[in-house]
Design a protein around this motif. Sequence first.
Motif, PDB file in Angstrom:
ATOM      1  N   GLN A  41      11.879 -44.397  49.091  1.00  0.00           N
ATOM      2  CA  GLN A  41      10.936 -44.932  50.068  1.00  0.00           C
ATOM      3  C   GLN A  41      10.455 -43.871  51.058  1.00  0.00           C
ATOM      4  OE1 GLN A  41      10.047 -47.994  49.297  1.00  0.00           O
ATOM      5  NE2 GLN A  41      11.687 -48.002  47.747  1.00  0.00           N
ATOM      6  N   PHE A  55      13.801 -45.904  39.846  1.00  0.00           N
ATOM      7  CA  PHE A  55      12.382 -45.904  40.224  1.00  0.00           C
ATOM      8  C   PHE A  55      11.606 -46.925  39.385  1.00  0.00           C
ATOM      9  CE2 PHE A  55      10.836 -42.262  42.934  1.00  0.00           C
ATOM     10  CZ  PHE A  55      12.073 -41.968  43.486  1.00  0.00           C
ATOM     11  N   LEU A  85       8.152 -48.150  40.817  1.00  0.00           N
ATOM     12  CA  LEU A  85       7.643 -46.862  41.263  1.00  0.00           C
ATOM     13  C   LEU A  85       7.452 -45.936  40.061  1.00  0.00           C
ATOM     14  CD1 LEU A  85      10.046 -46.411  44.326  1.00  0.00           C
ATOM     15  CD2 LEU A  85       7.715 -47.356  44.331  1.00  0.00           C
ATOM     16  N   ASP A  86       6.715 -44.882  40.247  1.00  0.00           N
ATOM     17  CA  ASP A  86       6.437 -43.925  39.186  1.00  0.00           C
ATOM     18  C   ASP A  86       7.666 -43.051  38.942  1.00  0.00           C
ATOM     19  OD1 ASP A  86       5.502 -42.060  37.423  1.00  0.00           O
ATOM     20  OD2 ASP A  86       3.974 -41.214  38.765  1.00  0.00           O
ATOM     21  N   ARG A 134       7.952 -39.179  39.620  1.00  0.00           N
ATOM     22  CA  ARG A 134       8.239 -38.603  40.938  1.00  0.00           C
ATOM     23  C   ARG A 134       9.633 -37.969  40.980  1.00  0.00           C
ATOM     24  NH1 ARG A 134       7.533 -43.436  44.915  1.00  0.00           N
ATOM     25  NH2 ARG A 134       8.588 -41.933  46.292  1.00  0.00           N
TER      26      ARG A 134
END
Length: 287
Positions: free
Chosen positions: A170, A226, A231-232, A235
């Motif tokens: 985050q 992730f 989320l990607d 990353r």
Amino acid sequence: MARWLVTGAAGMLGLDLQVALALSGVPDKDVTAPTRADLDITDADAVRDAVRGHDVVVNCAAYTAVDEAETHEAQAFAVNAIGASNVAAACRETGARLVHVSTDYVFAGDADEPYAEDAPLAPLSAYGRSKAAGEWAVQAHCSRAWTVRTAWLYGGSGPSFVRTMARLAQSHETLSVVDDQRGQPTWTMDVAEAILRLVEQDAPFGIWHATSRGETSKYGLTREVFTLLGLDPDRVKPTTSDAFPLPAPRPAYSVLGHDAWRMARIAPLPEWRESLARALPDVIDPS
């Protein structure tokens, strides 16, 4: 109905074991769950008094500060070896069955296939040495004992790698995570339920590996966190352990074999991705 004693009851595994016992129908009155403040397992007399009147003892109490143990090995040994010896001796005296929780750190981590339950111990760290000594003490003092090794634990309470990665996701655009340490991410609730199966099904005493099926690196684990958070995963960037030097050496390969479950025809722990998907909501929001 068996009476249970859970030492180290305020830790991640101790808390989930209490939940698992309640869900399995064991009444609260039949579970004694002292915290470290309630019971110091390095005190042999206190341990003897605590064990008396119980049928099953699960020793979750441990010195788990892996890096601090490098400069405080005597303290780690006192809890993880002498404490384990005290619990095992008390169980032998009273006839209680013992479940002693141990760790992958008893191995060197230089294998290229899962460690069998009877593989030779070769700990690299002070923490690992103290836990190996605890295993030997349990085997010497209590014939009615299951030594349950686990690894890469995460759960709904306390710090864990999974919780840390979810938090950092985050606040960081990218994360560099080591890709040269392989193991089995393991949910403490799965371990708690596995312990209950060992006891309830009268499994053979000895060494058992309570880790998730499958394996991954910490990099692979973080990518999965992730993904589950929407989320990607790109990353997350791979790196090596050299980028994060720590006082205590980590086993590079912490994959544990599960032959004991197969031979006893008792269900092993689930696959790591399956458990992570179920556990993650509680891990990132334990309230």
